[in-house]
Design a protein around this motif. Structure first.
Motif, PDB file in Angstrom:
ATOM      1  N   SER A 120       0.840  -1.198   0.000  1.00  0.00           N
ATOM      2  CA  SER A 120       0.000   0.000   0.000  1.00  0.00           C
ATOM      3  C   SER A 120       0.869   1.240   0.000  1.00  0.00           C
ATOM      4  N   ASP A 121       0.388   2.269  -0.679  1.00  0.00           N
ATOM      5  CA  ASP A 121       1.108   3.546  -0.631  1.00  0.00           C
ATOM      6  C   ASP A 121       0.553   4.370   0.539  1.00  0.00           C
ATOM      7  N   PRO A 122       1.229   5.454   0.876  1.00  0.00           N
ATOM      8  CA  PRO A 122       0.795   6.267   2.030  1.00  0.00           C
ATOM      9  C   PRO A 122      -0.652   6.745   1.890  1.00  0.00           C
ATOM     10  N   ASP A 123      -1.076   7.042   0.658  1.00  0.00           N
ATOM     11  CA  ASP A 123      -2.458   7.510   0.470  1.00  0.00           C
ATOM     12  C   ASP A 123      -3.456   6.416   0.864  1.00  0.00           C
ATOM     13  N   PHE A 124      -3.203   5.182   0.431  1.00  0.00           N
ATOM     14  CA  PHE A 124      -4.069   4.065   0.797  1.00  0.00           C
ATOM     15  C   PHE A 124      -4.117   3.918   2.313  1.00  0.00           C
ATOM     16  N   LYS A 129      -3.689   5.962   4.550  1.00  0.00           N
ATOM     17  CA  LYS A 129      -4.328   7.075   5.259  1.00  0.00           C
ATOM     18  C   LYS A 129      -5.818   7.148   4.914  1.00  0.00           C
ATOM     19  N   ASN A 130      -6.164   6.922   3.653  1.00  0.00           N
ATOM     20  CA  ASN A 130      -7.511   7.287   3.205  1.00  0.00           C
ATOM     21  C   ASN A 130      -8.401   6.151   2.719  1.00  0.00           C
ATOM     22  N   ASP A 131      -7.842   4.993   2.414  1.00  0.00           N
ATOM     23  CA  ASP A 131      -8.689   3.958   1.825  1.00  0.00           C
ATOM     24  C   ASP A 131      -9.749   3.491   2.832  1.00  0.00           C
TER      25      ASP A 131
END
Lengths: 360, 360
Positions: free
Chosen positions: A164-168, A170-172
Motif C-alpha cells: 500500500s502507498d501512504p495515500d491508501f 491514510k484514506n482507503d
C-alpha cells in the motif's frame, strides 16, 4: 446463452471495484448496466459516463432511488462493509437480487440477517469472489477431488498480500474502522480463507487460532495478520494476509498423493490464461537427485475474464428465478462459511491468540 | 580446482543416504573414497563394492577402526541422530574433519559438545544440508538481499513432506525413538527450518510456537507437525513437515517489494537445472485483471549436482586447514541455529503449544 432479456443491474455507489464489475456487466451478454446511485448525483453521472453506461441508464442521487426503481432486477453492492447489512437487507426487501462485495458483513450475525432477508424476498445472493468462477478453479477442483491423483487432503497454505502507498494507508476505506473494520483480514484475508475452504471442500475447521504479531494501524485496523486452522481429522491450514507486502496470491494444497500449487489464485497473471501446477504420486530417481515425474504445469484459457463469468452466472441464476426456480443456496452458504472463519480469526486476535472453536 | 591431494573420506555406517554422498565423493575432484566402517564387515564390504570404492579402499568392521586410521582426513557421519554426539566428538578428538548428517544432534546441548570438540581438535564441521550448496541458492540469495527488488522481509512459508510406505513407518530409523527421536521434525522439518533461517539471513526468531495437531506414531515419534516463528520486527514464518503427505518442497518468501517462490528447494526437480520464480514491484493493469509485470521464471543450471558441490566445498575447507587456515565457523553456526529452532518447536509441542522464547 439463453435468449432471455438481460438482467438489469443497478449499482450502489461508485467504488473503484465497481469499474471492473461495470465492465463485466457490459461484456456479459445476459446482463446490462441499467442504473447507478450515489449520494452525489454528480459522482453518479461521472461514473456512468466513464464506465460506458447506455445513454438511457438511470442516474440516481441516492441508493434508495436505485432500490425503488421497479425495473432494476439486481443490485451490485460494493459499499463499505459496515453498510452491507442495511443496504443488502433493504435491497432484498425490495426484491432485488444481490451481488455483494466481500467481506459480506462485519460478522456472521449480520450476514444471517442479509441471508434471511434474501430468503424471505426470494432473491439470489452471491458474493463478489471472482476467482470462484474462473475455469481454472473448476480444473483445479477436479484434481483436488480425485482420490487417485490428490488423495486425502493434509495441509493447506494461502497467502494474499499487496503493498500500500501512504495515500491508501491514510484514506482507503479498507483501513477505516468505521467503514471496513476488518482491514486486511476482511479484504485479502477473505480470499485466503475462501481459498482454504475451497481446497477443503468447504468443510469448516474445528478450531481457528490467529498467529501472533498482527500489525494494526493507529486506529486499530488490521494491516497484516495470519492464522492456523485445524480440522478434527488432523488437516491443518495456515494463511497470511497483508496490506504491507509485495503482491502475492498463492495456494499450496498437499494431499496424501498429490500437491497443488497456484500463483495468482485471486487474479491470474494474465486476463485470458491462468496457470497452476500439480505433482501426483511423484518420487525420486535412484540417487534422489531428481523428481520422477516432475510436477506438471497447466494453463487454462478463458475467452471471458473471471468477473464476466461471475456476472454471467449470477445473471443466469436470476433468470431462472424469474422463470420460477428457487435461489441457489450454494452461494450464501459459501459466503457464510467464509465469514464464520473470518469472525473466528478476529475473535482469536481479540482474545490474545486463544483457540476459537467453530460452532455451526 | 586446486592441485591438492584429494581429501580422503571415511564413511561411518552404510545408511541409504551414504550411497548418494559416496557418489558425490567419487565425482568431486578434491575428495576420494578411502574407507568405510560398519559394525558388520560384510555390510561394509558390500557397500564398498556397490558404491565404486577404489580397489585399495579400507573396509573396517567398526567405526572406531575408521577413526583410528591415520590416513583418513575426514569422516562422513550418516548415523542415526542419537549416535551423533558420541561418534562426532570421538572423530573430532581423533582430528577427523566431519561432514555430519542432519539433524546434527538430539538437541543444541549435544551439538555444542560436538562443536566444542571440533574447535578443540581444529577440525571443520559441516552438516549435510545439500541445497545450501546449489548455485540456485546463491542466485535466490541475491534477490532476497536486494533492497530494491525484494525490500524488507515480511513473511515466509516452507513445506517439506513426503509419503511413507508401511515398511518405512514400521522400520525406518527416522520413526524409531531410540535412533532419530525427532521423526519428521528432525528430518523434513530440519529443511523447513533451515529454509526459513536462510530466507531471514539467519536471524533467529524471538518466539516459536508449534501448530496444534501434530501426528505421532504409536511410540511417540512425530510423523507430521508445523510451527510459526515470530521476530521482534513483525516478520512471521510458518512451516509444515510430514512423512504422511505427497512429495512437496516449497519456500514462499514475501518482502515489501518482492516475492520469491521455489518448488523443490531441497532437491530440484532435475539434477542439473533448478527453477524458481520471483515477482518484484508488480501491480495490476487498469481493470485489475492481470499482473504488470507478471512474476518471472528463472532456471539455474549446474554441471555438478548439489551434493558434489557440498563435498567439494567441505573438502576445499579441509584442504585450507591442512595448509594452516582455521576452520570456517559459518557452517557450525548455521547448524546450531537450525537446531535451536528445532529444539524450540519440540519444546512447544511438549508444553502443549506454548510459545517458546529463543535465548541465544
Amino acid at each position: 446463452m439463453s435468449a432471455q432479456t438481460p438482467i438489469r443491474f443497478g449499482i450502489l455507489g461508485c467504488a473503484e471495484i465497481a469499474r471492473k464489475v461495470s465492465r463485466a456487466i457490459t461484456v456479459a451478454q445476459n446482463a446490462t448496466l441499467y442504473a447507478v446511485g450515489s449520494r452525489s448525483i454528480d459522482k453518479a453521472t461521472a461514473f456512468a459516463k466513464a464506465n460506458n453506461f447506455p445513454a438511457n441508464a438511470k442516474i440516481y442521487g441516492s441508493y434508495d432511488a436505485v432500490l425503488d426503481d421497479p425495473d432494476v432486477d439486481a443490485v451490485y453492492v460494493p459499499l463499505p462493509t459496515s453498510l452491507h447489512v442495511k443496504w443488502a437487507v433493504l435491497a432484498a426487501q425490495k426484491k432485488k437480487h444481490i451481488l455483494l462485495e466481500k467481506p459480506v458483513a462485519l460478522n456472521v450475525a449480520e450476514f444471517d440477517m442479509i441471508a434471511e432477508a434474501c430468503e424471505s424476498g426470494g432473491v439470489q445472493i452471491m458474493d463478489g469472489t471472482m476467482w470462484m468462477h474462473h475455469p481454472r478453479t473448476a480444473k483445479m477442483s477436479e484434481f483436488l477431488s480425485d482420490p487417485n491423483r490428490f488423495g486425502q487432503l493434509r495441509s493447506i497454505h494461502t497467502v494474499f498480500t499487496f503493498p500500500s502507498d501512504p495515500d491508501f494507508l491514510k484514506n482507503d476505506i479498507r483501513v477505516n474502522p468505521d467503514l471496513d473494520a476488518h482491514g486486511a483480514l476482511g479484504d485479502t484475508g477473505w480470499y485466503c480463507i475462501r481459498g482454504i475452504l475451497w481446497v477443503s471442500n468447504f468443510e469448516l475447521p474445528k478450531t481457528v487460532i490467529a498467529l501472533r504479531g498482527p500489525i494494526f494501524n493507529e486506529v486499530g485496523v488490521i494491516l497484516s495478520c495470519g492464522a492456523s486452522l485445524h480440522w478434527e481429522d488432523g488437516k491443518v491450514a495456515t494463511f497470511h494476509c497483508s496490506f504491507l507486502s509485495s503482491l502475492t496470491m498463492e495456494i499450496t494444497a498437499v494431499g496424501t498423493k498429490g500437491t497443488l500449487h497456484v500463483d495468482g489464485f485471486v487474479i491470474p497473471h494474465q486476463e485470458k490464461e491462468a496457470c497452476f501446477s500439480f505433482a501426483s504420486e511423484t518420487g525420486f530417481d535412484e540417487f534422489v537427485t531428481s523428481w520422477v515425474p516432475p510436477p506438471s504445469q497447466h494453463i487454462v484459457t478463458t475467452d471471458l475474464p473471471q468477473e464476466v463469468l461471475m456476472v454471467r452466472e449470477f445473471s443466469r441464476l436470476v433468470g431462472t428465478i424469474k422463470n420460477g426456480s428457487k435461489p441457489e443456496k450454494k452461494w450464501p452458504t459459501l459466503s457464510r462459511k467464509t465469514q464464520i472463519v473470518l469472525d473466528a480469526v478476529k475473535a482469536s486476535i481479540d482474545k490474545g491468540f486463544e483457540p476459537i472453536d467453530i460452532k455451526y
